[in-house]
Enzyme design. Structure first.
Site, PDB file in Angstrom:
ATOM      1  N   LYS A  63       0.840  -1.208   0.000  1.00 25.66           N
ATOM      2  CA  LYS A  63       0.000   0.000   0.000  1.00 25.66           C
ATOM      3  C   LYS A  63       0.876   1.260   0.000  1.00 25.66           C
ATOM      4  O   LYS A  63       2.089   1.168   0.249  1.00 25.66           O
ATOM      5  CB  LYS A  63      -0.923  -0.029   1.223  1.00 25.66           C
ATOM      6  N   ARG A 160     -10.979  -0.490  14.474  1.00 25.22           N
ATOM      7  CA  ARG A 160     -10.847   0.222  13.208  1.00 25.22           C
ATOM      8  C   ARG A 160     -11.858  -0.337  12.223  1.00 25.22           C
ATOM      9  O   ARG A 160     -12.890   0.269  11.979  1.00 25.22           O
ATOM     10  CB  ARG A 160      -9.404   0.104  12.691  1.00 25.22           C
ATOM     11  N   HIS A 190      -6.125  -7.531  12.833  1.00 25.23           N
ATOM     12  CA  HIS A 190      -4.886  -6.740  12.782  1.00 25.23           C
ATOM     13  C   HIS A 190      -4.433  -6.413  14.201  1.00 25.23           C
ATOM     14  O   HIS A 190      -5.237  -5.994  15.026  1.00 25.23           O
ATOM     15  CB  HIS A 190      -5.149  -5.470  11.974  1.00 25.23           C
ATOM     16  N   ARG A 247       1.305 -10.891   7.026  1.00 26.44           N
ATOM     17  CA  ARG A 247       1.316  -9.703   6.156  1.00 26.44           C
ATOM     18  C   ARG A 247       2.567  -8.876   6.451  1.00 26.44           C
ATOM     19  O   ARG A 247       2.667  -8.225   7.482  1.00 26.44           O
ATOM     20  CB  ARG A 247       0.061  -8.867   6.396  1.00 26.44           C
ATOM     21  N   TYR A 292      14.717  30.949   6.182  1.00 27.64           N
ATOM     22  CA  TYR A 292      13.534  31.658   6.691  1.00 27.64           C
ATOM     23  C   TYR A 292      13.591  31.841   8.205  1.00 27.64           C
ATOM     24  O   TYR A 292      13.953  30.918   8.942  1.00 27.64           O
ATOM     25  CB  TYR A 292      12.273  30.860   6.367  1.00 27.64           C
ATOM     26  N   CYS A 339      13.590  24.507   3.634  1.00 29.98           N
ATOM     27  CA  CYS A 339      12.616  25.209   2.785  1.00 29.98           C
ATOM     28  C   CYS A 339      11.836  24.175   1.968  1.00 29.98           C
ATOM     29  O   CYS A 339      12.041  22.985   2.102  1.00 29.98           O
ATOM     30  CB  CYS A 339      13.320  26.166   1.839  1.00 29.98           C
ATOM     31  N   ASP A 341      12.012  23.592  -1.316  1.00 27.81           N
ATOM     32  CA  ASP A 341      12.787  22.928  -2.374  1.00 27.81           C
ATOM     33  C   ASP A 341      14.285  22.877  -2.116  1.00 27.81           C
ATOM     34  O   ASP A 341      15.026  22.297  -2.898  1.00 27.81           O
ATOM     35  CB  ASP A 341      12.608  23.672  -3.703  1.00 27.81           C
TER      36      ASP A 341
HETATM   37  C1  LIG Z   1      -0.422  -1.789   6.831  1.00 28.28           C
HETATM   38  C2  LIG Z   1      -0.942  -3.087   7.281  1.00 28.28           C
HETATM   39  C3  LIG Z   1      -0.073  -4.166   7.485  1.00 28.28           C
HETATM   40  C4  LIG Z   1       1.421  -4.049   7.439  1.00 28.28           C
HETATM   41  O1  LIG Z   1       1.905  -3.540   8.669  1.00 28.28           O
HETATM   42  P1  LIG Z   1       3.471  -3.439   8.950  1.00 28.28           P
HETATM   43  O2  LIG Z   1       3.575  -2.958  10.345  1.00 28.28           O
HETATM   44  O3  LIG Z   1       3.995  -2.439   7.977  1.00 28.28           O
HETATM   45  O4  LIG Z   1       4.016  -4.782   8.723  1.00 28.28           O
HETATM   46  C5  LIG Z   1      -0.634  -5.392   7.792  1.00 28.28           C
HETATM   47  N1  LIG Z   1      -1.968  -5.544   7.881  1.00 28.28           N
HETATM   48  C6  LIG Z   1      -2.833  -4.515   7.711  1.00 28.28           C
HETATM   49  C7  LIG Z   1      -4.294  -4.758   7.850  1.00 28.28           C
HETATM   50  C8  LIG Z   1      -2.359  -3.257   7.417  1.00 28.28           C
HETATM   51  O5  LIG Z   1      -3.216  -2.247   7.254  1.00 28.28           O
END
Ligand SMILES: *Cc1c(COP(=O)(O)O)cnc(C)c1O
Length: 420
Positions: A63, A160, A190, A247, A292, A339, A341
């Site tokens: 992602k 969530r 998660h 994951r 700045y 800044c 850039d």
């Molecule tokens: C982003 C995400 C992950 C990955 O998490 P990491 O900490 O980067 O390994 C796994 N599962 C879900 C549902 C996520 O949103």
């Protein structure tokens, strides 16, 4: 007038020299670029796999355009290691498809029904945790004469997305799975706190998840692809993942999820380096202010270098007056504010520094290394956010087998159907 329009001859000649000097370094960029070491990404995958029980499935989480690294090249690099890909949106899923990814792709967050038709056609996996989502998806699947692959989501502690893992939800999940055109392939939850040393909350989440799996099984619903662990779980609790898919997000890119995980379990190599160039060098005198707000004023004569990167490239402005860069393997402190850039660094102690020399903002130069974690520590930021935020003004240069495998310049973009 040539095609440079309003440039005068001197500017054009300067431009010619710039192109020449960048050719010499074999990098076609002269302002800023990020390198992504795909061999490091593969190495990280191999190290994680070695820490997991044999047969544990892997999902590559790509992602946010692969946490800023580029989703497609990362996916191409790890394709033979993974069972599935994880993305955040319909657009990200379809983008992977467009780049030739054929393994299953799961969207990890809620999806609007307007995307259902296309996603079903492309067999993208959709997360489902309400009856309304499931019913609409089912209707769409039936009308297309195809199966909609779904992953049910259990909320075991994040609050969530996902259904509460109770008997009522188990009944709902069973009903969802029997809807026409619905193929309940997965069930995931998660972890909220797996990156902490104290795993009490993580074990509690695991317990809730396993209980929910049992409730589903009592209703005759067997889910083939169950997945729970993120990077922190893969590194610290590999035994929890036996028989599941995991994951891998941040760890695939070579960063540890936090300073509290057991780094010794899995060796990781950071994949991204961020480089820029010195564009100007000059002397300043006592009392001269820098950038700045004049937050830095010279106390003595100094030699300062202007560097062509700023917060407009995603380099964090919170490094102002605190961070450092590397030039000729030496540390050069950032003077005053970053800044949009450009920024200014102290090269008084680096007499060999010259215009067009490379500046390392993240990565290694000689004996010195600046990690993403260092930046997060210095600026009070979050390391995940730093890599995700490296902007589209920063072209990516992909390294593989010791050579450049390709580049991505985000300015080669198109505006579709734009009315001016
Ligand atoms: C982003 C995400 C992950 C990955 O998490 P990491 O900490 O980067 O390994 C796994 N599962 C879900 C549902 C996520 O949103």
């Amino acid at each position: 007038m040539d095609r440079y329009g309003n440039m005068d001859g001197d500017q054009v000649r300067e431009n010619n020299r710039t192109v020449e000097s960048s050719r010499a370094s074999k990098i076609p960029y002269t302002r800023v670029y990020a390198t992504v070491d795909l061999d490091a990404v593969v190495y990280n995958m191999e190290r994680m796999k070695a820490n997991l029980a044999k047969g544990t499935g892997l999902m590559a989480v790509v992602k946010t355009d692969g946490y800023g690294h580029g989703a497609a090249p990362v996916a191409w690099a790890v394709d033979s290691y993974v069972e599935m890909y994880g993305v955040a949106s319909a657009e990200e899923a379809l983008n992977l498809k467009k780049h030739g990814i054929t393994k299953p792709i799961l969207i990890l967050g809620p999806v609007h029904d307007s995307h259902y038709e296309k996603l079903i056609e492309e067999e993208v996996r959709i997360p489902v945790f309400t009856w309304e989502q499931a019913e609409r998806l089912s209707r769409q699947a039936v009308s297309l004469g195809k199966d909609a692959y779904i992953h049910l989501v259990a909320d075991t502690g994040m609050s969530r997305i996902g259904m509460r893992p109770d008997e009522k939800s188990a009944g709902l999940a069973a009903r969802i799975s029997r809807l026409p055109g619905i193929c309940a392939e997965g069930l995931f939850t998660h972890f909220a706190r797996a990156d902490e040393e104290d795993k009490t909350s993580t074990y509690r989440q695991m317990e809730r998840y396993k209980n929910f799996v049992e409730m589903l099984e009592e209703r005759g619903l067997l889910i083939p692809v169950k997945h729970i662990s993120n990077s922190a779980g893969i590194i610290d609790l590999p035994e929890l993942s036996a028989g599941f898919m995991v994951r891998a997000g941040i760890s695939m890119y070579g960063l540890y999820p936090s300073g509290q995980v057991k780094k010794e379990n899995v060796s990781l190599k950071p994949a991204m380096e961020l480089k820029s160039f010195i564009t100007y060098i000059k002397g300043i005198e006592p009392g001269d202010e820098v950038s700045y707000g004049g937050t830095f004023a010279a106390k003595e004569s100094m030699r300062v270098a202007t560097v062509s990167i700023g917060y407009g490239d995603g380099y964090p402005r919170n490094q102002s007056g605190k961070g450092r860069v590397l030039i000729h393997g030496k540390s050069a402190p950032i003077l005053g504010r970053v800044c949009m850039d450009q920024m200014i660094v102290d090269v008084s102690h680096i007499p060999e520094a010259e215009v067009w020399d490379t500046v390392t903002l993240i990565g290694t130069d000689g004996e010195q290394h600046i990690s993403v974690e260092e930046l997060a520590g210095t600026g009070g930021g979050f390391h995940y956010e730093i890599v995700c935020d490296i902007g589209k003004r920063v072209p990516r240069v992909y390294r593989k087998d010791g050579t450049t495998a390709g580049t991505k310049d985000y300015f080669q973009d198109v505006y579709e159907d734009f009315v001016r």
